[in-house]
Every structure is written in structure tokens, then in C-alpha cells.
Design a protein around this motif. Structure first.
Motif, PDB file in Angstrom:
ATOM      1  N   ASN A   1     -14.415   1.634 -11.059  1.00 43.60           N
ATOM      2  CA  ASN A   1     -15.082   0.748 -10.099  1.00 43.60           C
ATOM      3  C   ASN A   1     -14.552  -0.687 -10.244  1.00 43.60           C
ATOM      4  O   ASN A   1     -14.194  -1.356  -9.265  1.00 43.60           O
ATOM      5  N   LYS A   2     -14.473  -1.161 -11.480  1.00 45.94           N
ATOM      6  CA  LYS A   2     -14.003  -2.528 -11.724  1.00 45.94           C
ATOM      7  C   LYS A   2     -12.517  -2.684 -11.399  1.00 45.94           C
ATOM      8  O   LYS A   2     -12.096  -3.728 -10.873  1.00 45.94           O
ATOM      9  N   LEU A   3     -11.726  -1.672 -11.703  1.00 43.23           N
ATOM     10  CA  LEU A   3     -10.295  -1.738 -11.363  1.00 43.23           C
ATOM     11  C   LEU A   3     -10.092  -1.811  -9.850  1.00 43.23           C
ATOM     12  O   LEU A   3      -9.187  -2.505  -9.372  1.00 43.23           O
ATOM     13  N   MET A   4     -10.938  -1.121  -9.106  1.00 44.74           N
ATOM     14  CA  MET A   4     -10.862  -1.195  -7.651  1.00 44.74           C
ATOM     15  C   MET A   4     -11.246  -2.588  -7.160  1.00 44.74           C
ATOM     16  O   MET A   4     -10.603  -3.143  -6.264  1.00 44.74           O
TER      17      MET A   4
ATOM     18  N   ILE B   1      -1.667  12.694   1.654  1.00 42.91           N
ATOM     19  CA  ILE B   1      -0.302  12.861   1.155  1.00 42.91           C
ATOM     20  C   ILE B   1       0.399  11.524   1.359  1.00 42.91           C
ATOM     21  O   ILE B   1       0.441  11.005   2.483  1.00 42.91           O
ATOM     22  N   TYR B   2       0.925  10.937   0.297  1.00 43.30           N
ATOM     23  CA  TYR B   2       1.602   9.649   0.374  1.00 43.30           C
ATOM     24  C   TYR B   2       3.118   9.814   0.351  1.00 43.30           C
ATOM     25  O   TYR B   2       3.646  10.770  -0.240  1.00 43.30           O
ATOM     26  N   ARG B   3       3.806   8.869   0.973  1.00 47.04           N
ATOM     27  CA  ARG B   3       5.258   8.763   0.785  1.00 47.04           C
ATOM     28  C   ARG B   3       5.499   8.358  -0.670  1.00 47.04           C
ATOM     29  O   ARG B   3       4.920   7.390  -1.152  1.00 47.04           O
ATOM     30  N   THR B   4       6.336   9.095  -1.370  1.00 50.09           N
ATOM     31  CA  THR B   4       6.509   8.895  -2.809  1.00 50.09           C
ATOM     32  C   THR B   4       6.961   7.480  -3.140  1.00 50.09           C
ATOM     33  O   THR B   4       6.433   6.849  -4.068  1.00 50.09           O
ATOM     34  N   GLN B   5       7.910   6.963  -2.393  1.00 46.61           N
ATOM     35  CA  GLN B   5       8.429   5.632  -2.683  1.00 46.61           C
ATOM     36  C   GLN B   5       7.353   4.565  -2.519  1.00 46.61           C
ATOM     37  O   GLN B   5       7.346   3.556  -3.230  1.00 46.61           O
ATOM     38  N   LEU B   6       6.419   4.790  -1.608  1.00 48.47           N
ATOM     39  CA  LEU B   6       5.324   3.838  -1.426  1.00 48.47           C
ATOM     40  C   LEU B   6       4.480   3.736  -2.689  1.00 48.47           C
ATOM     41  O   LEU B   6       4.058   2.640  -3.087  1.00 48.47           O
ATOM     42  N   LEU B   7       4.222   4.873  -3.339  1.00 43.17           N
ATOM     43  CA  LEU B   7       3.439   4.864  -4.578  1.00 43.17           C
ATOM     44  C   LEU B   7       4.161   4.095  -5.679  1.00 43.17           C
ATOM     45  O   LEU B   7       3.536   3.406  -6.485  1.00 43.17           O
ATOM     46  N   LEU B   8       5.482   4.203  -5.681  1.00 40.00           N
ATOM     47  CA  LEU B   8       6.274   3.453  -6.659  1.00 40.00           C
ATOM     48  C   LEU B   8       6.286   1.967  -6.310  1.00 40.00           C
ATOM     49  O   LEU B   8       6.151   1.106  -7.188  1.00 40.00           O
ATOM     50  N   ASP B   9       6.409   1.659  -5.027  1.00 40.96           N
ATOM     51  CA  ASP B   9       6.479   0.259  -4.588  1.00 40.96           C
ATOM     52  C   ASP B   9       5.189  -0.502  -4.855  1.00 40.96           C
ATOM     53  O   ASP B   9       5.216  -1.703  -5.132  1.00 40.96           O
TER      54      ASP B   9
ATOM     55  N   LEU C   1      -9.071   5.447  -7.269  1.00 42.20           N
ATOM     56  CA  LEU C   1      -8.061   4.396  -7.421  1.00 42.20           C
ATOM     57  C   LEU C   1      -6.728   4.847  -6.839  1.00 42.20           C
ATOM     58  O   LEU C   1      -5.994   4.053  -6.227  1.00 42.20           O
ATOM     59  N   PHE C   2      -6.411   6.124  -7.015  1.00 40.03           N
ATOM     60  CA  PHE C   2      -5.167   6.692  -6.479  1.00 40.03           C
ATOM     61  C   PHE C   2      -5.088   6.518  -4.964  1.00 40.03           C
ATOM     62  O   PHE C   2      -4.027   6.225  -4.411  1.00 40.03           O
ATOM     63  N   VAL C   3      -6.206   6.703  -4.293  1.00 40.11           N
ATOM     64  CA  VAL C   3      -6.230   6.549  -2.835  1.00 40.11           C
ATOM     65  C   VAL C   3      -6.308   5.077  -2.441  1.00 40.11           C
ATOM     66  O   VAL C   3      -5.616   4.629  -1.523  1.00 40.11           O
ATOM     67  N   TYR C   4      -7.114   4.316  -3.153  1.00 34.57           N
ATOM     68  CA  TYR C   4      -7.461   2.951  -2.746  1.00 34.57           C
ATOM     69  C   TYR C   4      -6.310   1.956  -2.912  1.00 34.57           C
ATOM     70  O   TYR C   4      -5.998   1.187  -1.990  1.00 34.57           O
ATOM     71  N   GLN C   5      -5.678   1.968  -4.072  1.00 35.36           N
ATOM     72  CA  GLN C   5      -4.695   0.923  -4.370  1.00 35.36           C
ATOM     73  C   GLN C   5      -3.498   0.895  -3.422  1.00 35.36           C
ATOM     74  O   GLN C   5      -3.041  -0.183  -3.045  1.00 35.36           O
ATOM     75  N   PRO C   6      -2.973   2.033  -2.977  1.00 36.79           N
ATOM     76  CA  PRO C   6      -1.810   1.979  -2.078  1.00 36.79           C
ATOM     77  C   PRO C   6      -2.129   1.582  -0.635  1.00 36.79           C
ATOM     78  O   PRO C   6      -1.204   1.307   0.143  1.00 36.79           O
ATOM     79  N   LEU C   7      -3.403   1.554  -0.228  1.00 38.36           N
ATOM     80  CA  LEU C   7      -3.739   1.412   1.187  1.00 38.36           C
ATOM     81  C   LEU C   7      -3.133   0.184   1.865  1.00 38.36           C
ATOM     82  O   LEU C   7      -2.661   0.277   3.009  1.00 38.36           O
ATOM     83  N   PRO C   8      -3.110  -1.005   1.228  1.00 40.16           N
ATOM     84  CA  PRO C   8      -2.500  -2.153   1.903  1.00 40.16           C
ATOM     85  C   PRO C   8      -0.996  -2.000   2.161  1.00 40.16           C
ATOM     86  O   PRO C   8      -0.432  -2.732   2.977  1.00 40.16           O
ATOM     87  N   TYR C   9      -0.354  -1.055   1.474  1.00 41.89           N
ATOM     88  CA  TYR C   9       1.069  -0.808   1.682  1.00 41.89           C
ATOM     89  C   TYR C   9       1.308   0.184   2.824  1.00 41.89           C
ATOM     90  O   TYR C   9       2.433   0.362   3.282  1.00 41.89           O
ATOM     91  N   VAL C  10       0.244   0.839   3.247  1.00 45.57           N
ATOM     92  CA  VAL C  10       0.349   1.851   4.293  1.00 45.57           C
ATOM     93  C   VAL C  10       0.387   1.174   5.662  1.00 45.57           C
ATOM     94  O   VAL C  10      -0.569   0.495   6.052  1.00 45.57           O
ATOM     95  N   LYS C  11       1.483   1.374   6.367  1.00 39.10           N
ATOM     96  CA  LYS C  11       1.625   0.822   7.723  1.00 39.10           C
ATOM     97  C   LYS C  11       1.517   1.899   8.793  1.00 39.10           C
ATOM     98  O   LYS C  11       1.059   1.627   9.899  1.00 39.10           O
ATOM     99  N   THR C  12       1.950   3.117   8.463  1.00 41.33           N
ATOM    100  CA  THR C  12       1.939   4.202   9.446  1.00 41.33           C
ATOM    101  C   THR C  12       1.242   5.422   8.879  1.00 41.33           C
ATOM    102  O   THR C  12       1.370   5.746   7.697  1.00 41.33           O
TER     103      THR C  12
END
Length: 338
Positions: free
Chosen positions: A238-241, A168-176, A191-202
Motif C-alpha cells: 500500500n505504501k509503495l503504491m 498482459i504488458y509489453r515486456t520492454q515497458l516493464l523494463l523501462d 504494484l505489478f499492475v499499478y506502477q507501469p500504468l503511467p508508461y502505458v499509452k496504448t
């Protein structure tokens, strides 16, 4: 504002969507359910509208031209008003006790003084015909019942990955992070899980079996024969990741290690399916995928190519292909995939 928005991508889901929606409705007014009718040609739209009419403060329905699973998720994010965001596919459902616990945890976090970026919980493979239901648990990887950071992450075993079902992601993080999944493409959940990971701090891990992931229909997107037929879409994801980040520029070592491991398993899945198809055309596509990786990121290419899985899927000749396929069958049996 709602606490949690849950998007349900629906395409010709009339036979099973009610079970999914009913399992989510018990969340009450803290929850917003966004049903995205992705150009269905059966009674999906009618069923969705009936649910919305009966639950106008909880359910909203969006009808759109068919854009595929990724576009339905994009629509869900854009129309979410909740602080947190979850995707539940229309043939899956959730456990009520775990659901209540998750909502309680999110309420407590929102009322506290720390921002939570990602909540993780277990999911269960509801494999058709299987007597034993495999549970994807993360108790060896994460601290439990506390907010933590990447520095606190422990050990991930092979096959133990954060998937769409568990997050479950913080919605604003997905937008950011600018997440925009490709249209008319399956397998975008990675891709949905992978791309936001560097923005995840907590993060926060709840050791509850929340999501029930149904698997076993012959026409399901993760059925092996379907995946082989749609292999170009798997390769695209795969390539987008690969293109999403230069993972070696990530400063946190544990985050970097995890994202490399994630790319490793996705590239292995692509390679194994291409080998398993048994065609010269797809075997050439496998070689092209590895050439693409080398062109985009040589450091990552050498890390994967000469790692355990990379060596395994690049064994030469027909005998090498047979070894790879035999190993795939063992993996399939153990993890319950496809």
C-alpha cells in the motif's frame, strides 16, 4: 523472438502446477513459459525440470532461493525473451479458446504499424464451492477490439479494476518503468499492475474470459485470515503504491482518476482488514497508514479520507468498526474476494 513470455511463480506447487502448465502449453512455439521455482521443498523443481525436458523450445526453468512471489515475478521479467509478458500463478489456469484469440490478436498487432503497451482481457473467479462463477469484465470501461488510449477509456464501476489476472504488458515497458517488486512480500500483484500504468499509452481490450483465478484454499494468500496475519505486507505494498507517483502530476485526467481510485480501494482493503482483526495494535496501524498517506501526499489524503470509502473505514469508536466490518462482508459476498 517469442511473441509472449508467461512467468509461473512456483513455491511448493506440486499439487496443482501441472494443470497450469498444461493449459499454457497449447500456445505452442509463439509462447515461452518461464517456470520460476522459488526455493520449493517439495517436488516442484522435479516436475518443472521434467516439463522443460519434454518441451525444450517452449519451457525454461529457473531455480532460485526463496524470495517470495514478487522476486519470482522479477526473475520472470529478467529472463523473458517474448515481446509481451504475462504472469500466471501456479494454482490458476487459462481458457484455451480465449488463449488462441489473445495470441492471434498479439500476432496481428506485432504485424501492424502501432505499438501496443497493454492488452486487457476478462478473468473468472474460480471460487471453490461457488455455484456461480463471477466474471470480471471490462466491456463497460473499454472500447473492444481496437487499439485505444486513456482518452478513450469509459466508466469504471467500483470493484472493476485492472488486476494482474487481466493484464498482459509489453515486456520492454516493464523494463523501462524500472519495475522491481519487493522480496518476501505478498500482494505485490497490485504494484505489478499499478506502477507501469503511467508508461502505458496504448491499450487493447478483448472481451474473452481468459484467466481462471482459483480461490478458496484455506492456506491461500488471499484468504481473509491469511491476509490479516500478513497485514504488514499488505501495508508495505500500500505504501509503495502511494510512493510510486504523485498522481496529481499526471497530465491525463482519466489516468489520474483511475490511479487515485486504485489507491483508494487498496487503502480501503488495508483499513478494513486491520479493523476486522479486532486488535488495538492493528487499529493503531490503520491510523498510522492514514497518517503516512497524509505526510506523503496531503492532496491525495484529503481526497481519500473524505471520500465515500475513506469516511466509511474511519468511523469513530467500536460502533464505527462494526459498520465497517458489516460493509466488508457485503463487499466480500458480492465480489467473491478472500
Amino acid at each position: 523472438m517469442k511473441l509472449l513470455s508467461i512467468a509461473i511463480p512456483c513455491y511448493n506447487s506440486e499439487n496443482y502446477m501441472k494443470k497450469c502448465i498444461d493449459s499454457l502449453l497449447i500456445g505452442g512455439e509463439d509462447v515461452e513459459i518461464v517456470i520460476v521455482d522459488d526455493g520449493s521443498s517439495d517436488h516442484t523443481a522435479q516436475i518443472a525440470d521434467e516439463y522443460a525436458a519434454a518441451n525444450p523450445t517452449i519451457i525454461k526453468v529457473i531455480h532460485q532461493e526463496n524470495g517470495g512471489h514478487g522476486e519470482a515475478v522479477n526473475t520472470g521479467i529478467k529472463n523473458a525473451s517474448g515481446l509481451y509478458f504475462k504472469v500466471v500463478d501456479s494454482d490458476d489456469w487459462v481458457n484455451d479458446a480465449a488463449y488462441y484469440k489473445i495470441l492471434e490478436t498479439l500476432r496481428n498487432v506485432v504485424g501492424g504499424n502501432q505499438t501496443l503497451d497493454m492488452l486487457i482481457s476478462n478473468f473468472v473467479y474460480e471460487k471453490q464451492g461457488a455455484a456461480h462463477k463471477k466474471i470480471m469484465s471490462y466491456k463497460t470501461a473499454f472500447p473492444q477490439d481496437v487499439i485505444f488510449t486513456w482518452n478513450d477509456v469509459k466508466h469504471f464501476y467500483k470493484g472493476q479494476y485492472i488486476l494482474m489476472h487481466s493484464v498482459i504488458y509489453r515486456t520492454q515497458l516493464l523494463l523501462d518503468c524500472g519495475l522491481e517488486l519487493p522480496k518476501h512480500t505478498f500482494y505485490v500483484d497490485n504494484l505489478f499492475v499499478y506502477q507501469p500504468l503511467p508508461y502505458v499509452k496504448t491499450m487493447y481490450y478483448l472481451n474473452v474470459n481468459f484467466y481462471r483465478y482459483f480461490i478458496g484454499r484455506d492456506d491461500q494468500s488471499v484468504h481473509e485470515s491469511v491476509m490479516i496475519n500478513r497485514i504488514d505486507q499488505q501495508i508495505r505494498v500500500n505504501k509503495l503504491m502511494i510512493d510510486s507517483y504523485d498522481v496529481y502530476k499526471l497530465s491525463n485526467k482519466k489516468l489520474r482518476h483511475y490511479m487515485i481510485s486504485y489507491i483508494d480501494i487498496i487503502t480501503t482493503v488495508s483499513s478494513i482488514l486491520l479493523i476486522r482483526s479486532g486488535t488495538d495494535e492493528n487499529f493503531e496501524k490503520k491510523k498510522e497508514l492514514w497518517r503516512y498517506l497524509k505526510k506523503q501526499n496531503k492532496h491525495l489524503y484529503y481526497k481519500l479520507r473524505f471520500g465515500l470509502l475513506g469516511r466509511y473505514v474511519n468511523l469513530p469508536g467500536k460502533s464505527g468498526r462494526k459498520v465497517s466490518i458489516a460493509g466488508y462482508k457485503l463487499t466480500q459476498k458480492f465480489f467473491g474476494f478472500n
